[in-house]
Design a protein around this motif. Structure first.
Motif, PDB file in Angstrom:
ATOM      1  N   HIS A  21      23.960  61.657  -6.405  1.00  0.00           N
ATOM      2  CA  HIS A  21      23.453  62.558  -7.437  1.00  0.00           C
ATOM      3  C   HIS A  21      22.585  61.773  -8.412  1.00  0.00           C
ATOM      4  O   HIS A  21      22.975  60.713  -8.894  1.00  0.00           O
ATOM      5  CB  HIS A  21      24.612  63.212  -8.203  1.00  0.00           C
ATOM      6  N   ASN A  22      21.435  62.317  -8.692  1.00  0.00           N
ATOM      7  CA  ASN A  22      20.556  61.712  -9.681  1.00  0.00           C
ATOM      8  C   ASN A  22      21.095  62.071 -11.055  1.00  0.00           C
ATOM      9  O   ASN A  22      21.241  63.234 -11.393  1.00  0.00           O
ATOM     10  CB  ASN A  22      19.130  62.255  -9.493  1.00  0.00           C
ATOM     11  N   HIS A  24      19.710  61.929 -13.783  1.00  0.00           N
ATOM     12  CA  HIS A  24      18.670  62.527 -14.617  1.00  0.00           C
ATOM     13  C   HIS A  24      17.936  63.591 -13.802  1.00  0.00           C
ATOM     14  O   HIS A  24      16.759  63.451 -13.490  1.00  0.00           O
ATOM     15  CB  HIS A  24      17.691  61.461 -15.116  1.00  0.00           C
ATOM     16  N   ALA A  25      18.649  64.638 -13.461  1.00  0.00           N
ATOM     17  CA  ALA A  25      18.047  65.713 -12.670  1.00  0.00           C
ATOM     18  C   ALA A  25      16.902  66.342 -13.456  1.00  0.00           C
ATOM     19  O   ALA A  25      16.908  66.365 -14.687  1.00  0.00           O
ATOM     20  CB  ALA A  25      19.094  66.760 -12.332  1.00  0.00           C
ATOM     21  N   SER A  26      15.925  66.848 -12.733  1.00  0.00           N
ATOM     22  CA  SER A  26      14.794  67.468 -13.406  1.00  0.00           C
ATOM     23  C   SER A  26      15.221  68.763 -14.081  1.00  0.00           C
ATOM     24  O   SER A  26      16.177  69.412 -13.674  1.00  0.00           O
ATOM     25  CB  SER A  26      13.658  67.715 -12.411  1.00  0.00           C
ATOM     26  N   ARG A  27      14.506  69.098 -15.123  1.00  0.00           N
ATOM     27  CA  ARG A  27      14.772  70.327 -15.874  1.00  0.00           C
ATOM     28  C   ARG A  27      13.806  71.407 -15.408  1.00  0.00           C
ATOM     29  O   ARG A  27      12.753  71.105 -14.838  1.00  0.00           O
ATOM     30  CB  ARG A  27      14.597  70.052 -17.356  1.00  0.00           C
ATOM     31  N   GLU A  30       9.883  71.099 -14.869  1.00  0.00           N
ATOM     32  CA  GLU A  30       9.510  69.733 -14.499  1.00  0.00           C
ATOM     33  C   GLU A  30       9.423  69.642 -12.985  1.00  0.00           C
ATOM     34  O   GLU A  30      10.137  70.350 -12.275  1.00  0.00           O
ATOM     35  CB  GLU A  30      10.557  68.732 -14.980  1.00  0.00           C
ATOM     36  N   PRO A  32      10.337  68.329  -9.348  1.00  0.00           N
ATOM     37  CA  PRO A  32      11.607  67.772  -8.868  1.00  0.00           C
ATOM     38  C   PRO A  32      11.529  66.254  -8.747  1.00  0.00           C
ATOM     39  O   PRO A  32      10.480  65.696  -8.446  1.00  0.00           O
ATOM     40  CB  PRO A  32      11.804  68.429  -7.500  1.00  0.00           C
ATOM     41  N   ARG A  33      12.656  65.607  -8.986  1.00  0.00           N
ATOM     42  CA  ARG A  33      12.731  64.147  -8.858  1.00  0.00           C
ATOM     43  C   ARG A  33      12.815  63.790  -7.377  1.00  0.00           C
ATOM     44  O   ARG A  33      13.286  64.577  -6.573  1.00  0.00           O
ATOM     45  CB  ARG A  33      13.961  63.628  -9.587  1.00  0.00           C
ATOM     46  N   PRO A  34      12.369  62.612  -7.016  1.00  0.00           N
ATOM     47  CA  PRO A  34      12.442  62.215  -5.601  1.00  0.00           C
ATOM     48  C   PRO A  34      13.883  62.210  -5.080  1.00  0.00           C
ATOM     49  O   PRO A  34      14.816  61.874  -5.807  1.00  0.00           O
ATOM     50  CB  PRO A  34      11.885  60.791  -5.607  1.00  0.00           C
ATOM     51  N   ASN A  35      14.044  62.618  -3.853  1.00  0.00           N
ATOM     52  CA  ASN A  35      15.337  62.582  -3.175  1.00  0.00           C
ATOM     53  C   ASN A  35      15.084  61.906  -1.832  1.00  0.00           C
ATOM     54  O   ASN A  35      14.462  62.499  -0.936  1.00  0.00           O
ATOM     55  CB  ASN A  35      15.889  63.997  -2.992  1.00  0.00           C
ATOM     56  N   ASP A  39      13.453  63.355   1.647  1.00  0.00           N
ATOM     57  CA  ASP A  39      12.197  62.765   2.122  1.00  0.00           C
ATOM     58  C   ASP A  39      12.348  62.242   3.547  1.00  0.00           C
ATOM     59  O   ASP A  39      11.466  62.448   4.396  1.00  0.00           O
ATOM     60  CB  ASP A  39      11.749  61.629   1.210  1.00  0.00           C
TER      61      ASP A  39
END
Length: 96
Positions: A21-22, A24-27, A30, A32-35, A39
């Motif tokens: 789990h990241n 700092h998940a995106s809000r 925003e 999405p953060r890389p996963n 990918d």
């Protein structure tokens, strides 16, 4: 604090390795953060399958597997039923 049985701890550890789990998940609003897992799945699908949208398929597969793993972690008696169903769903997504 309740003691965790060794097999439960192993399942929990495996879950954490597979589905990091990241913190700092995106809000909303925003990007999405890389996963890295998604990918990697997308790259594999692009190389090995003919799909209309490998990126979307990778996201759906990841979350289907993650949701299944979460449920089994908390309700291990459902394991066989859920593994059978997520396998059916994943195969259906890939048989296009």
């Amino acid at each position: 604090m309740a003691r965790t049985k060794p097999s439960e701890q192993r399942r929990s550890d495996l879950h954490d390795v597979l589905f990091r789990h990241n913190s700092h998940a995106s809000r909303p609003g925003e990007p999405p953060r890389p996963n890295l897992a998604i990918d990697a799945q997308r790259n594999l699908l692009e190389e090995t399958a003919t799909l209309p949208d490998p990126g979307a398929t990778a996201i759906v597969l990841y979350h289907a597997m993650h949701g299944t793993a979460d449920h089994i972690l908390h309700a291990p008696d459902d394991q066989r039923r859920l593994l059978d169903e997520v396998t059916r769903i994943c195969r259906a997504l890939l048989e296009t």
